[in-house]
Design a protein around this motif. Structure first.
Motif, PDB file in Angstrom:
ATOM      1  N   PHE A 437       0.142   4.188  11.687  1.00 38.61           N
ATOM      2  CA  PHE A 437       0.493   5.426  10.991  1.00 38.61           C
ATOM      3  C   PHE A 437      -0.200   6.643  11.592  1.00 38.61           C
ATOM      4  N   LEU A 438      -1.152   6.423  12.486  1.00 45.91           N
ATOM      5  CA  LEU A 438      -1.804   7.528  13.191  1.00 45.91           C
ATOM      6  C   LEU A 438      -1.195   7.750  14.566  1.00 45.91           C
ATOM      7  N   SER A 439      -0.634   6.698  15.156  1.00 44.03           N
ATOM      8  CA  SER A 439      -0.106   6.795  16.514  1.00 44.03           C
ATOM      9  C   SER A 439       1.383   7.114  16.548  1.00 44.03           C
ATOM     10  N   HIS A 440       1.991   7.297  15.384  1.00 42.58           N
ATOM     11  CA  HIS A 440       3.409   7.655  15.316  1.00 42.58           C
ATOM     12  C   HIS A 440       3.575   8.880  14.418  1.00 42.58           C
ATOM     13  N   THR A 441       4.482   9.752  14.812  1.00 43.37           N
ATOM     14  CA  THR A 441       4.675  11.021  14.108  1.00 43.37           C
ATOM     15  C   THR A 441       5.684  10.855  12.974  1.00 43.37           C
ATOM     16  N   PHE A 442       5.367  11.422  11.816  1.00 40.19           N
ATOM     17  CA  PHE A 442       6.263  11.404  10.664  1.00 40.19           C
ATOM     18  C   PHE A 442       6.850  12.797  10.452  1.00 40.19           C
ATOM     19  N   ASN A 443       8.100  12.843  10.015  1.00 39.33           N
ATOM     20  CA  ASN A 443       8.689  14.128   9.653  1.00 39.33           C
ATOM     21  C   ASN A 443       7.847  14.805   8.584  1.00 39.33           C
ATOM     22  N   TYR A 444       7.826  16.158   8.646  1.00 43.54           N
ATOM     23  CA  TYR A 444       7.055  16.921   7.663  1.00 43.54           C
ATOM     24  C   TYR A 444       7.943  18.042   7.121  1.00 43.54           C
ATOM     25  N   PRO A 445       8.024  18.229   5.823  1.00 38.35           N
ATOM     26  CA  PRO A 445       7.348  17.441   4.776  1.00 38.35           C
ATOM     27  C   PRO A 445       8.230  16.287   4.314  1.00 38.35           C
ATOM     28  N   THR A 446       7.644  15.112   4.186  1.00 42.60           N
ATOM     29  CA  THR A 446       8.324  13.935   3.642  1.00 42.60           C
ATOM     30  C   THR A 446       7.339  13.154   2.796  1.00 42.60           C
ATOM     31  N   MET A 447       7.876  12.281   1.954  1.00 44.61           N
ATOM     32  CA  MET A 447       7.005  11.367   1.214  1.00 44.61           C
ATOM     33  C   MET A 447       6.443  10.297   2.150  1.00 44.61           C
ATOM     34  N   ALA A 448       7.178   9.989   3.231  1.00 41.53           N
ATOM     35  CA  ALA A 448       6.697   8.992   4.192  1.00 41.53           C
ATOM     36  C   ALA A 448       5.385   9.421   4.837  1.00 41.53           C
ATOM     37  N   GLU A 449       5.152  10.726   4.906  1.00 43.26           N
ATOM     38  CA  GLU A 449       3.929  11.239   5.498  1.00 43.26           C
ATOM     39  C   GLU A 449       2.686  10.750   4.752  1.00 43.26           C
ATOM     40  N   ALA A 450       2.873  10.301   3.503  1.00 40.64           N
ATOM     41  CA  ALA A 450       1.744   9.776   2.732  1.00 40.64           C
ATOM     42  C   ALA A 450       1.067   8.617   3.459  1.00 40.64           C
ATOM     43  N   TYR A 451       1.809   7.879   4.293  1.00 42.95           N
ATOM     44  CA  TYR A 451       1.199   6.786   5.060  1.00 42.95           C
ATOM     45  C   TYR A 451       0.153   7.310   6.038  1.00 42.95           C
ATOM     46  N   ARG A 452       0.444   8.426   6.685  1.00 42.03           N
ATOM     47  CA  ARG A 452      -0.527   9.005   7.622  1.00 42.03           C
ATOM     48  C   ARG A 452      -1.779   9.457   6.872  1.00 42.03           C
ATOM     49  N   VAL A 453      -1.562  10.116   5.739  1.00 42.58           N
ATOM     50  CA  VAL A 453      -2.692  10.593   4.945  1.00 42.58           C
ATOM     51  C   VAL A 453      -3.538   9.421   4.461  1.00 42.58           C
ATOM     52  N   ALA A 454      -2.873   8.363   3.960  1.00 38.99           N
ATOM     53  CA  ALA A 454      -3.602   7.194   3.451  1.00 38.99           C
ATOM     54  C   ALA A 454      -4.353   6.478   4.571  1.00 38.99           C
ATOM     55  N   ALA A 455      -3.748   6.408   5.752  1.00 41.77           N
ATOM     56  CA  ALA A 455      -4.408   5.743   6.883  1.00 41.77           C
ATOM     57  C   ALA A 455      -5.665   6.506   7.291  1.00 41.77           C
ATOM     58  N   ILE A 456      -5.569   7.816   7.365  1.00 38.51           N
ATOM     59  CA  ILE A 456      -6.743   8.630   7.707  1.00 38.51           C
ATOM     60  C   ILE A 456      -7.829   8.450   6.654  1.00 38.51           C
ATOM     61  N   ASN A 457      -7.429   8.467   5.394  1.00 37.37           N
ATOM     62  CA  ASN A 457      -8.381   8.295   4.293  1.00 37.37           C
ATOM     63  C   ASN A 457      -9.100   6.950   4.407  1.00 37.37           C
ATOM     64  N   GLY A 458      -8.367   5.896   4.708  1.00 34.20           N
ATOM     65  CA  GLY A 458      -8.973   4.565   4.797  1.00 34.20           C
ATOM     66  C   GLY A 458      -9.902   4.417   5.983  1.00 34.20           C
ATOM     67  N   LEU A 459      -9.485   4.940   7.139  1.00 28.17           N
ATOM     68  CA  LEU A 459     -10.320   4.830   8.333  1.00 28.17           C
ATOM     69  C   LEU A 459     -11.566   5.703   8.212  1.00 28.17           C
ATOM     70  N   ASN A 460     -11.431   6.849   7.544  1.00 27.59           N
ATOM     71  CA  ASN A 460     -12.609   7.680   7.295  1.00 27.59           C
ATOM     72  C   ASN A 460     -13.604   6.951   6.398  1.00 27.59           C
ATOM     73  N   ARG A 461     -13.092   6.267   5.402  1.00 24.42           N
ATOM     74  CA  ARG A 461     -13.971   5.518   4.500  1.00 24.42           C
ATOM     75  C   ARG A 461     -14.667   4.394   5.262  1.00 24.42           C
ATOM     76  N   LEU A 462     -13.922   3.754   6.164  1.00 26.59           N
ATOM     77  CA  LEU A 462     -14.489   2.655   6.961  1.00 26.59           C
ATOM     78  C   LEU A 462     -15.621   3.177   7.860  1.00 26.59           C
ATOM     79  N   ALA A 463     -15.450   4.431   8.331  1.00 28.16           N
ATOM     80  CA  ALA A 463     -16.456   5.020   9.215  1.00 28.16           C
ATOM     81  C   ALA A 463     -17.611   5.643   8.447  1.00 28.16           C
ATOM     82  N   GLY A 464     -17.488   5.650   7.122  1.00 26.21           N
ATOM     83  CA  GLY A 464     -18.549   6.213   6.314  1.00 26.21           C
ATOM     84  C   GLY A 464     -18.448   7.713   6.136  1.00 26.21           C
ATOM     85  N   ASP A 465     -17.274   8.304   6.499  1.00 26.44           N
ATOM     86  CA  ASP A 465     -17.088   9.761   6.370  1.00 26.44           C
ATOM     87  C   ASP A 465     -16.642  10.127   4.952  1.00 26.44           C
TER      88      ASP A 465
END
Length: 465
Positions: A437-465
């Protein structure tokens, strides 16, 4: 008495029966469907999935109108009656029946109206209709008779104020207050529908939480929003008795509480439609809810007889039934057999819910290290534009391999949004990764874009950010 021969006979024209018949027809074999309703489509089209979801959509549209400040400039809030909402559902049912009749005609699938009963493992006797007392002989028979609401003894379902999840579609009034016993998928969906019509709803739940098979956070969110729409949820309450009169219905619970309402709806469980099939002649066993046991390829204990759809029990979803029906005749058609698994759950409450894969509880119990990525709808541009800001997309992924383990969505279009993640979860090896979800572009604005946001949120949490 006339005998008519076919390669395959299918009992029931719901999703499982339809897909089985179509698969047979596409392989150039003769097939007949025996349907005991006046029209094809089974319970899915006439009593379950289609009418309830069409009702829900009509109510949701009215709520959108009433909650949109822009429309207050041109109109006061409006309210639908239950009958008005049902008119919308009936139009969809008519279209579904017409479409299916075209499919059957185009594919040379014969449809016989009547009730089928086994004479032996290759013969069915028809009762009712123009084929009354005729015998259908087939090399393979598919049981796709669906299910009906479980009806406990002691409740007068003939009373005009007492309903089950099928007969509720015959309701002629919009109640001021309704009691729904059973807080599973059906009970929760109808609680949303009636609260959206402005009814006071008592949702009586025999367990301690709504939809216990769902992710806890999603279940809690549904409870919160149902309560926000005026639904009174009564957890850990069991049914004792129901007394209906000309004026009201009084329901007594085992805790001693008595609740009074205009209408009572029983929505606690369903039973397989097997009682009239004559299965005892074939030694095909059913469980206490009338459901047939099948193997991984939907074959019963009798060679040449398969079963699919609600009549075999879990997951009792129209989506799964289509795949099960097709698979149930795969061997007969010379195809490779397969087991339907990883079935997504779609629950059409307001807001709707969809889920696939493991929950946090299951992952914790299995001692699988995982992390969570979330995207709240209120923070997405598309939801802000549509005004449907309630909801969250929740991704569960392996904290070491990044593999997607579970997807849980609550909010507008949840059942559609889920399928994007489902496709990634189905990939093998490194292709199944939250990093997609980070290496592929999603149309904006779409509800599908929530996957990119959720992926960033999860990886940030994993990194302790």
């Amino acid at each position: 008495m006339t005998q008519i021969n076919y390669d395959v006979a299918v009992i029931g024209s719901g999703p499982a029966g339809e897909s089985a018949a179509m698969n047979v027809a596409k392989h150039g074999k003769s097939v007949v469907i025996i349907e005991n309703r006046d029209e094809v489509g089974g319970g899915c089209t006439h009593k379950g999935t289609i009418p309830s979801k069409a009702l829900r959509h009509a109510v949701h549209q009215v709520l959108q109108f009433n909650n949109n400040p822009m429309f207050r400039e041109i109109s006061k809030p409006i309210w639908l009656t239950f009958e008005q909402a049902l008119q919308s559902a009936n139009k969809v049912i008519t279209k579904q029946v017409e479409m299916r009749n075209r499919f059957y005609g185009r594919n040379r699938v014969d449809v016989i109206k009547g009730t089928a009963r086994f004479q032996d493992k290759n013969k069915l006797v028809i009762s009712g209709g123009e084929h009354h007392n005729n015998v259908i002989k087939a090399d393979h028979i598919v049981i796709a008779t669906g299910s009906s609401p479980y009806r406990p003894a002691g409740i007068d379902f003939t009373h005009s104020r007492v309903f089950d999840s099928d007969t509720i579609l015959n309701l002629k009034l919009t109640p001021k207050r309704i009691i729904i016993f059973g807080a599973g998928v059906i009970g929760c969906e109808y609680a949303s529908i009636f609260s959206g019509l402005g009814c006071k709803v008592d949702l009586v739940n025999p367990t301690s939480s709504l939809l216990a098979f769902m992710d806890d956070e999603i279940s809690d969110a549904l409870s919160y929003h149902l309560r926000g729409h005026g639904v009174l949820i009564r957890h850990d309450e069991n049914f004792e008795s129901c007394q209906a009169s000309d004026d009201n219905v009084k329901v007594t619970l085992t805790s001693g509480k008595t609740i009074t309402a205009d209408v009572f709806m029983w929505a606690n469980g369903r039973s397989g439609n097997t009682a009239k099939l004559g299965l005892e002649k074939l030694d095909i066993k059913v469980n206490s809810r009338g459901q047939i046991e099948v193997d991984d390829n939907y074959q019963t204990s009798v060679e040449g007889i398969s079963a699919a759809g609600d009549v075999i029990g879990w997951p009792s979803l129209a989506s799964a039934a289509y795949d099960q029906g097709r698979s149930s005749v795969a061997r007969f058609c010379g195809e490779e057999e397969y087991q339907v698994n990883q079935v997504p759950t779609g629950i059409y409450t307001i807001p709707e819910i969809s889920s696939i894969g493991m929950t946090e509880t299951e992952l914790t119990k299995a001692k699988i290290p995982y992390e969570i990525g979330k995207a709240y709808f209120k923070d997405t541009g598309r939801a802000q534009i549509t005004g449907e800001t309630v909801g969250v997309l929740k991704l569960l992924f392996h904290s070491q391999t990044m593999e997607l383990l579970g997807i849980h969505c609550f909010g507008d279009q949840a059942a559609e949004i889920l399928h994007i993640g489902q496709a990634i979860m189905a990939q093998d090896g490194e292709a199944n990764s939250i990093k997609y979800f980070l290496s592929h572009t999603f149309n904006y604005p779409t509800m599908a874009e929530a996957y990119r946001v959720a992926a960033i949120n999860g990886l940030n949490r994993l990194a302790g950010d």
